[in-house]
Structure formats: C-alpha cells, structure tokens
Design a protein around this motif. Structure first.
Motif, mmCIF file in Angstrom:
data_model
loop_
_atom_site.group_PDB
_atom_site.id
_atom_site.type_symbol
_atom_site.label_atom_id
_atom_site.label_comp_id
_atom_site.label_asym_id
_atom_site.label_seq_id
_atom_site.Cartn_x
_atom_site.Cartn_y
_atom_site.Cartn_z
ATOM 1 N N SER A 26 24.513 1.460 -5.432
ATOM 2 C CA SER A 26 24.792 0.883 -4.114
ATOM 3 C C SER A 26 23.517 0.596 -3.342
ATOM 4 O O SER A 26 23.457 -0.353 -2.555
ATOM 5 C CB SER A 26 25.711 1.797 -3.297
ATOM 6 N N SER A 27 22.466 1.389 -3.598
ATOM 7 C CA SER A 27 21.191 1.116 -2.917
ATOM 8 C C SER A 27 20.607 -0.206 -3.372
ATOM 9 O O SER A 27 20.034 -0.964 -2.574
ATOM 10 C CB SER A 27 20.193 2.258 -3.163
ATOM 11 N N LYS A 28 20.738 -0.518 -4.661
ATOM 12 C CA LYS A 28 20.210 -1.784 -5.165
ATOM 13 C C LYS A 28 21.078 -2.962 -4.718
ATOM 14 O O LYS A 28 20.562 -4.062 -4.464
ATOM 15 C CB LYS A 28 20.090 -1.740 -6.683
ATOM 16 N N ALA A 29 22.388 -2.737 -4.605
ATOM 17 C CA ALA A 29 23.249 -3.790 -4.058
ATOM 18 C C ALA A 29 22.864 -4.078 -2.610
ATOM 19 O O ALA A 29 22.856 -5.239 -2.169
ATOM 20 C CB ALA A 29 24.714 -3.376 -4.158
ATOM 21 N N ALA A 30 22.553 -3.025 -1.860
ATOM 22 C CA ALA A 30 22.115 -3.211 -0.469
ATOM 23 C C ALA A 30 20.792 -3.964 -0.407
ATOM 24 O O ALA A 30 20.598 -4.837 0.456
ATOM 25 C CB ALA A 30 21.976 -1.854 0.215
ATOM 26 N N LEU A 31 19.879 -3.655 -1.323
ATOM 27 C CA LEU A 31 18.595 -4.358 -1.359
ATOM 28 C C LEU A 31 18.800 -5.839 -1.662
ATOM 29 O O LEU A 31 18.110 -6.698 -1.100
ATOM 30 C CB LEU A 31 17.687 -3.724 -2.409
ATOM 31 N N ASN A 32 19.759 -6.146 -2.521
ATOM 32 C CA ASN A 32 20.065 -7.545 -2.812
ATOM 33 C C ASN A 32 20.529 -8.283 -1.559
ATOM 34 O O ASN A 32 20.127 -9.428 -1.303
ATOM 35 C CB ASN A 32 21.145 -7.635 -3.889
ATOM 36 N N MET A 33 21.383 -7.634 -0.782
ATOM 37 C CA MET A 33 21.863 -8.273 0.443
ATOM 38 C C MET A 33 20.747 -8.436 1.465
ATOM 39 O O MET A 33 20.665 -9.461 2.154
ATOM 40 C CB MET A 33 23.015 -7.458 1.043
ATOM 41 N N TRP B 250 17.013 -11.838 4.578
ATOM 42 C CA TRP B 250 15.632 -12.178 4.932
ATOM 43 C C TRP B 250 15.302 -13.610 4.537
ATOM 44 O O TRP B 250 14.635 -14.331 5.293
ATOM 45 C CB TRP B 250 14.664 -11.210 4.244
ATOM 46 N N ALA B 251 15.753 -14.017 3.366
ATOM 47 C CA ALA B 251 15.475 -15.380 2.906
ATOM 48 C C ALA B 251 16.101 -16.414 3.826
ATOM 49 O O ALA B 251 15.482 -17.439 4.154
ATOM 50 C CB ALA B 251 15.979 -15.561 1.475
ATOM 51 N N ALA B 252 17.336 -16.166 4.259
ATOM 52 C CA ALA B 252 18.024 -17.124 5.123
ATOM 53 C C ALA B 252 17.386 -17.193 6.509
ATOM 54 O O ALA B 252 17.292 -18.266 7.111
ATOM 55 C CB ALA B 252 19.496 -16.751 5.248
ATOM 56 N N ALA B 253 16.940 -16.053 7.005
ATOM 57 C CA ALA B 253 16.391 -16.003 8.359
ATOM 58 C C ALA B 253 14.949 -16.488 8.433
ATOM 59 O O ALA B 253 14.493 -16.927 9.502
ATOM 60 C CB ALA B 253 16.470 -14.571 8.892
ATOM 61 N N LEU B 254 14.235 -16.427 7.305
ATOM 62 C CA LEU B 254 12.801 -16.743 7.303
ATOM 63 C C LEU B 254 12.494 -17.773 6.219
ATOM 64 O O LEU B 254 11.910 -17.459 5.181
ATOM 65 C CB LEU B 254 11.994 -15.467 7.074
ATOM 66 N N PRO B 255 12.873 -19.021 6.447
ATOM 67 C CA PRO B 255 12.725 -20.047 5.410
ATOM 68 C C PRO B 255 11.277 -20.381 5.058
ATOM 69 O O PRO B 255 11.027 -20.998 4.006
ATOM 70 C CB PRO B 255 13.443 -21.265 6.007
ATOM 71 N N ASP B 256 10.334 -19.966 5.877
ATOM 72 C CA ASP B 256 8.931 -20.226 5.552
ATOM 73 C C ASP B 256 8.398 -19.257 4.501
ATOM 74 O O ASP B 256 7.324 -19.494 3.927
ATOM 75 C CB ASP B 256 8.068 -20.135 6.806
ATOM 76 N N PRO C 286 11.560 -21.059 -5.273
ATOM 77 C CA PRO C 286 12.889 -20.561 -4.906
ATOM 78 C C PRO C 286 12.823 -19.437 -3.885
ATOM 79 O O PRO C 286 11.827 -18.712 -3.787
ATOM 80 C CB PRO C 286 13.440 -20.060 -6.247
ATOM 81 N N THR C 287 13.898 -19.289 -3.151
ATOM 82 C CA THR C 287 14.028 -18.165 -2.220
ATOM 83 C C THR C 287 15.494 -17.772 -2.149
ATOM 84 O O THR C 287 16.390 -18.593 -2.387
ATOM 85 C CB THR C 287 13.482 -18.524 -0.822
ATOM 86 N N GLY C 288 15.739 -16.483 -1.888
ATOM 87 C CA GLY C 288 17.106 -15.987 -1.825
ATOM 88 C C GLY C 288 17.773 -15.878 -3.182
ATOM 89 O O GLY C 288 18.993 -15.927 -3.271
ATOM 90 N N THR C 289 16.994 -15.695 -4.252
ATOM 91 C CA THR C 289 17.554 -15.660 -5.600
ATOM 92 C C THR C 289 17.520 -14.256 -6.184
ATOM 93 O O THR C 289 16.807 -13.370 -5.706
ATOM 94 C CB THR C 289 16.793 -16.597 -6.548
ATOM 95 N N TYR C 290 18.278 -14.074 -7.256
ATOM 96 C CA TYR C 290 18.393 -12.808 -7.988
ATOM 97 C C TYR C 290 18.224 -13.166 -9.453
ATOM 98 O O TYR C 290 19.089 -13.831 -10.040
ATOM 99 C CB TYR C 290 19.772 -12.225 -7.699
ATOM 100 N N THR C 291 17.120 -12.784 -10.049
ATOM 101 C CA THR C 291 16.807 -13.224 -11.407
ATOM 102 C C THR C 291 16.311 -12.088 -12.277
ATOM 103 O O THR C 291 15.851 -11.043 -11.786
ATOM 104 C CB THR C 291 15.728 -14.335 -11.390
ATOM 105 N N ASP C 292 16.379 -12.320 -13.587
ATOM 106 C CA ASP C 292 15.690 -11.464 -14.556
ATOM 107 C C ASP C 292 14.851 -12.367 -15.441
ATOM 108 O O ASP C 292 14.658 -13.554 -15.121
ATOM 109 C CB ASP C 292 16.686 -10.609 -15.348
ATOM 110 N N CYS C 293 14.349 -11.833 -16.548
ATOM 111 C CA CYS C 293 13.458 -12.643 -17.377
ATOM 112 C C CYS C 293 14.175 -13.790 -18.073
ATOM 113 O O CYS C 293 13.527 -14.692 -18.625
ATOM 114 C CB CYS C 293 12.757 -11.750 -18.409
ATOM 115 N N HIS C 294 15.501 -13.790 -18.054
ATOM 116 C CA HIS C 294 16.270 -14.845 -18.700
ATOM 117 C C HIS C 294 16.764 -15.920 -17.728
ATOM 118 O O HIS C 294 17.208 -16.972 -18.168
ATOM 119 C CB HIS C 294 17.470 -14.246 -19.423
#
Length: 232
Positions: A159-166, A171-177, A219-227
């Motif tokens: 749940s801590s990592k899910a919270a970090l994702n949110m 942050w990405a949406a609020a700070l587009p620069d 990119p910004t606001g993304t969730y990725t791994d090496c694939h």
C-alpha cells in the motif's frame, strides 16, 4: 551533465544507480542516513556524499542547504529511492504502528524530500523526479493470479508503493514543467528482500537510469519498468 541526488544510495539499487549515472558523466550526490556508510559508498564510487534521513525534517533541510550552496541553488534530478520492506507478520497481525513505520520512509519520506527540494528543481530547466516504486504497488499486478506479485501479502509495503504511485501522478499533473515518473525495478536481489530476487542490481536499475535521464520534453506521470508501461 546533470546534478543528481539519490536517497538511500549507500547500497542496493541506489548505489548501483549512482555508479551507472556517474559512469555516464553526471554529478551524483549519494544520500544516506548513516554518515559512515554513506561516506564509504561515495568515496568508493567517486560521488559526493550527503547525510540525508528522509524521516527527519531537519536532516532534509540541511541537505537542501548543502546541495544549494554547492550548485548555486539548483538540482536537476531527484531520485526517491530510500525504502523499507517492513515486517513479515501475518496480515491479520499487522498493526497501525507497523504500517506507520513503513509509510514514514516509503511515503512521507518522498513527500518531505520532494517538497523541500522542489525550489531547487524548479530553479533550473526540466527538473526530473524519479520515484522508485514496485510492481507490488500495482493494483493490476497484485490482483492478477497469473502474476507473481499476487502471491505476496505485505499490506504495509504494497500500500505504501501504491500511495507513492498516486503521489507521482498528482505531482506530475500539478507541475507540468517537471518530469515526474515512478518506476518498478523488478524483483531484484537486494537487502530489502534478503537478496532473493532473480535480477541483478544492474538489471534493476535500468528503469531508474532511463527515467533519470529523460529530456525536458520526455514523459511525465508514467509508471514503467525495463520492459515498458506498468499497469496501475
């Protein structure tokens, strides 16, 4: 060349990310809670050392002042890597205090570091934030019986990592620069999991290094791994 700060960088994924980014010619600050271990790692790597306890306001504040003084008030890349796994108690025995201890590092730590370093990230151009998450923070992966992530029950950590994702998407949406992304290193052999992961730390840092070096129009606001993309 970018100026990069990595939290929890005296070992594991943080240390390997520092090694790779230094090899690419970047100016890397190794943040570590333990002064001696952090200094040893920084000296071995040829990086800068900074004492940084992500759970302590004063420690983070001093780190901001030190980096600001050395760089003229800017920071190009922040990698929120410091994290803890928490205990291995059965789910029904996990207490609020257990969850709070994990959140103190994995959630409140990145919030604290991000908030205090934000002026330095915004002082330059194209500031980058990389939040080191996990596939265990993915609702999609942990609810799929065909995925290994679904076999782990660790409510505080997941749940801590899910919270970090949110936090990342907010942050990405609020700070587009800025470029703000979260990454899943994959199941990597580190102290966090008793070195049980099948991946090496080099493999585990592929996504971290990739997102730490995105361009200003990346990119910004993304969730990725090496694939590629990871399902939220």
């Amino acid at each position: 060349m970018s100026t990069i700060l990595i939290t929890g960088a005296n070992k594991g994924l943080g240390r390997e990310a520092a090694r790779r980014l230094l090899a690419d010619g970047h100016d890397v600050w190794v943040g570590a809670r333990d002064p001696e271990r952090g200094r040893e790692a920084a000296e071995a790597l040829g990086a800068r050392h900074i004492v940084l306890d992500v759970t302590d306001d004063a420690s983070v504040g001093r780190a901001v002042e030190e980096v600001s003084a050395a760089t003229g008030g800017t920071l190009d890349v922040l990698i929120n890597n410091a994290g803890v796994a928490g205990g291995q108690d059965p789910v029904g025995e996990v207490t609020a205090e257990d969850v709070e201890a994990v959140y103190a590092v994995n959630v409140f730590g990145p919030v604290r570091v991000f908030q205090k370093f934000l002026p330095l990230l915004q002082a330059g151009t194209g500031g980058v934030v990389v939040n080191v998450s996990s596939g265990l923070g993915s609702h999609e992966a942990t609810s799929d019986p065909d995925r290994i992530e679904s076999s782990f029950q660790a409510p505080a950590y997941t749940s801590s990592k899910a919270a970090l994702n949110m936090l990342t998407t907010q942050w990405a949406a609020a700070l587009p620069d800025l470029r703000v992304n979260c990454v899943d290193p994959g199941y990597t052999a580190t102290d966090l999991n008793g070195n049980s992961g099948p991946q090496t730390v080099e493999e585990g840092t592929d996504a971290i290094v990739a997102m730490a070096t995105v361009a200003a129009d990346g990119p910004t606001g993304t969730y990725t791994d090496c694939h590629g993309s990871v399902g939220w």
